[in-house]
Design an enzyme around this catalytic site. Structure first.
Site, PDB file in Angstrom:
ATOM      1  CG  ASP A 268       4.136 -10.652  -5.596  1.00 23.78           C
ATOM      2  OD1 ASP A 268       3.466  -9.659  -5.968  1.00 23.78           O
ATOM      3  OD2 ASP A 268       5.215 -10.530  -4.991  1.00 23.78           O
TER       4      ASP A 268
HETATM    5  C1  BGC Z   1       5.299  -7.037  -5.076  1.00 27.30           C
HETATM    6  C2  BGC Z   1       4.214  -7.163  -4.039  1.00 27.30           C
HETATM    7  C3  BGC Z   1       3.107  -6.184  -4.318  1.00 27.30           C
HETATM    8  C4  BGC Z   1       2.589  -6.390  -5.730  1.00 27.30           C
HETATM    9  C5  BGC Z   1       1.427  -5.478  -6.105  1.00 27.30           C
HETATM   10  C6  BGC Z   1       4.750  -7.030  -6.486  1.00 27.30           C
HETATM   11  O1  BGC Z   1       5.731  -6.659  -7.400  1.00 27.30           O
HETATM   12  O2  BGC Z   1       6.201  -8.105  -4.914  1.00 27.30           O
HETATM   13  O3  BGC Z   1       4.767  -6.971  -2.760  1.00 27.30           O
HETATM   14  O4  BGC Z   1       2.075  -6.330  -3.376  1.00 27.30           O
HETATM   15  O5  BGC Z   1       3.652  -6.165  -6.630  1.00 27.30           O
HETATM   16  O6  BGC Z   1       1.802  -4.165  -6.282  1.00 27.30           O
END
Ligand code: BGC
Length: 731
Positions: A268
């Site tokens: 993530d």
């Molecule tokens: C979120 C994810 C997301 C990623 C990219 C993160 O803050 O937890 O769900 O895919 O950002 O935008």
């Protein structure tokens, strides 16, 4: 058909820097970018990003958009970098691209995985026209605590429902053929148990038994992998002290060794770097070492792989073999997508210029929206309203609102095309002027004279549509709440409007279950309307005026009070279970409220009535290697057509670990005309009765089970059957 590229040969030609480059996905700071969804998105900057692409030292970019610009980036990768390895262009396309579908929690309420497949397909068609190959969806987390803001992105509290939707969405995003121009690579997130963050506080620690991890949180991932998912995102949280992003048991043990997952794992957003704040890694280099060695393949945005892997390999802290395995997995996914043969797939610039949305998706968005709505109550059949001859007041801060239609984690939606509530309702009325609209208050603040105006409008009307609830910003990432209630200003409005005595229909906007106040509960009708997306106004008009009968069911339990969280229907039985109406002292209950849901999982009304015939079993016993047929006749005994969601629940009476009161094992949504009836049949095998035992191995235990075919998790009468031991006698 995947590419014919020889990955081993390619790997043999790659420098260490080129290999490391494949292991990072960076914010796309070159194309128009959704910059407000993540912190510090511009860390890399357009100039540096372009240089990295030219040098063949970045594998993927994310959250930028545009086919023409994407094509140019791909041209640089393919023509100007030494080995011409194509880029993978990803983004968060969670519930629609330009056409916005209901938030995933809302869509889950349809209890129609096939609908989710179709909306995911539509999102993929739009996203791949705009230069995207890869989505960070579906979210397959099971969310049992309504304080957590990201409940809105999930399919709610049930594992079986989440598994069905997870698989359907993967099929929808990816389509039949991964190499097709309109196939969008899916990502399962967030691996794992992110929905179990302690106290519903986002990013918080997860302390979880291995059994609950396996029984509750992992099955949707497995179901989606079986449906063809090839990427998985590691979650922000730690599990029992080990952050998911550096969790070898999860990323290698379960995912690869047990499940045979062949794709790659992406972190993530900076979750590898965050191992330092967790106090699990000493510094960035250590964070890179721990996560790659645990089985993380691709680092999102932090740069810790880029900056430290070369040294780690030189020092022997990361083996070349481990690094190569990660590179191979990423190249393999690119090959399966046909990117080496056709690097410009999904980067086709339409000759007529970019079309921001596809009008043919409007009908699907409208249908998905109305199928997502759950009618909690409809006293005296106050709904549906008439389209003429009735004075209606639309009251509340969401009456005209255009800021809170799409819902959280929609970053590319075309807001100019969204239909708000007032517009949708007026369009459906024979006399559009028979609708009076008064805000009454703002979302969080009172308006001077607002309540007086609302009360006057309510008194003057024959029915009130009261549009209250949560704004988008209360839901989604980092939006945990301690009190899952309406803001005080709206509560005051509700009380004043209800007190007028005019019939009130609440149109609740929400991204989680809310604790409904007594005043709100006293409304004549309540529709849970989530965030419904582009066609909100039209879809709600279809329901309010009876062109469509509500058919959604709650994918989450609505509690009496905030303090009941985490509350979910399938909790294990205590030794002193709460007995509604019985002797309540020394029972599992709160001082202030019962240990029940105000509206349980699975609940939802329609404009007609259904009757369940007696449940019949093909045999009183389920033999070890056989299946049991469970059937009942369901009849529409009302005067309108409608759809019923028939739900199959089981309960294991005596087991070696305390079992849930009930667990959903099947459901089917059927449409019946007035007077029509149909037999609904399910088949159960011992595999459906399996759970993790004290040794954390899957077992099914012979003995007596209760079973219900029911319209919700707390209704119906059980019938029992016996699971017979295997012929050898072993259980
Ligand atoms: C979120 C994810 C997301 C990623 C990219 C993160 O803050 O937890 O769900 O895919 O950002 O935008």
């Amino acid at each position: 058909m995947s590419d014919r590229v020889d990955i081993d040969a390619l790997l043999g030609r790659m420098t260490l820097q080129e290999k490391i480059g494949q292991l990072s996905v960076l914010a796309d700071s070159i194309r128009p970018f959704a910059f407000d969804v993540n912190p510090d998105s511009f860390q890399w900057g357009p100039q540096r990003t372009r240089e990295l692409i030219q040098a063949g030292e970045v594998g993927a970019l994310f959250n930028g958009v545009g086919a023409a610009e994407g094509r140019e980036l791909q041209r640089i990768a393919v023509e100007e970098s030494r080995l011409g390895i194509p880029l993978l262009l990803g983004a968060d396309v969670i519930h629609g691209m330009r056409t916005v579908f209901p938030i995933p929690l809302g869509e889950a309420a349809s209890f129609e995985p096939e609908l989710a497949r179709r909306t995911a397909r539509a999102a993929a068609v739009e996203a791949t026209r705009e230069g995207l190959h890869w989505t960070f969806a579906p979210v397959v987390d099971v969310a049992r605590d309504q304080r957590w803001g990201r409940v809105a992105e999930t399919t709610g509290e049930d594992t079986y429902l989440a598994s069905q939707f997870a698989a359907a969405r993967v099929r929808g995003f990816q389509g039949e053929d991964l190499t097709a121009n309109d196939s969008l690579l899916a990502t399962l997130k967030h691996f794992a148990a992110y929905g179990a963050v302690s106290a519903g506080l986002d990013y918080n620690t997860v302390d979880l038994s291995p059994q609950t991890l396996h029984d509750v949180h992992l099955p949707p991932f497995k179901a989606a992998i079986d449906a063809g998912a090839l990427t998985v995102m590691s979650s922000f949280n730690d599990i029992n002290g080990v952050p998911a992003t550096a969790n070898r048991d999860l990323l290698t043990g379960i995912l690869r060794e047990q499940w045979g997952f062949e794709g790659f794992v992406v972190s993530d957003y900076t979750s590898d770097f965050e191992l330092i704040a967790h106090g699990y890694a000493a510094d960035e280099k250590h964070a890179a070492q721990l996560s790659l060695n645990a089985g993380l393949d691709m680092s999102m945005q932090s740069g810790v792989f880029m900056d430290h892997l070369a040294t780690l390999v030189a020092e022997g802290a990361v083996s070349l073999q481990t690094l190569d395995a990660a590179v191979r997995r990423i190249l393999d996914v690119k090959a399966r997508m046909g990117m080496f043969d056709n690097p410009y797939r999904s980067l086709v610039v339409p000759p007529e210029g970019p079309a921001p949305y596809l009008a043919e998706h409007d009908a699907l968005a409208r249908d998905a929206a109305r199928r997502s709505v759950v009618m909690l109550k409809n006293a005296s059949d106050v709904l549906p309203l008439r389209k003429s001859g009735q004075r209606i007041a639309l009251i509340g801060p969401f009456a005209r609102d255009r800021e809170n239609l799409a819902g959280c984690w929609n970053i590319f939606g075309d807001s100019t095309r969204e239909i708000d509530l007032e517009t949708g309702l007026r369009a459906a009325l024979d006399d559009p002027d028979s609708l009076t609209v008064v805000e009454g208050c703002e979302i969080e603040d009172a308006i001077e004279g607002g309540i007086e105006a609302a009360v006057a409008a309510a008194r003057d009307a024959e029915a009130v549509l009261l549009a209250v609830g949560e704004p988008t910003r209360f839901t989604g990432e980092a939006q945990s709440r301690t009190q899952i209630v309406l803001p005080a200003a709206q509560q005051a409005l509700v009380e004043a409007v209800i007190a007028t005595g005019t019939p009130v229909i609440v149109l609740l906007r929400n991204g989680r279950a809310l604790a409904l106040s007594l005043a709100l509960q006293a409304a004549d009708a309540i529709l849970v309307t989530w965030f419904l997306g582009s066609q909100t106004g039209h879809a709600l008009a279809d329901l309010v005026f009876g062109d469509h009968s509500p058919s959604g069911r709650l994918p989450i339990s609505f509690p009496h009070e905030s303090g009941q969280q985490p509350y979910y229907y399938n909790h294990p039985s205590s030794g002193r279970p709460y007995q509604p109406g019985g002797f309540e002292a020394f029972r599992t209950r709160w001082r202030e409220t019962a240990n029940t849901a105000l509206y349980p999982f699975g609940h939802g009304l329609t404009y007609t009535r259904f009757e369940y015939g007696e449940v019949e079993l093909s045999a009183p016993q389920l033999e070890w290697d056989e299946t049991l047929a469970v059937r009942a006749r369901i009849a529409n005994v009302g005067t309108r057509g409608g759809e019923e969601v028939v739900q199959l629940y089981v309960h294991d009476r005596v087991a070696s670990r305390v079992r849930p009161l009930r667990e959903l094992k099947g459901f089917e949504k059927i449409a019946l005309a007035p007077g029509e009836s149909r037999i609904v049949e399910f088949r159960l095998s011992r595999h459906d009765l399996q759970f993790r035992g004290v040794d954390n191995r899957p077992i099914a235990e012979p003995g007596l089970f209760d079973l219900w075919l029911a319209p919700s998790a707390t209704t119906g009468d059980p019938v029992s059957f016996e699971l017979r031991p295997a012929a050898s006698g072993a259980g």
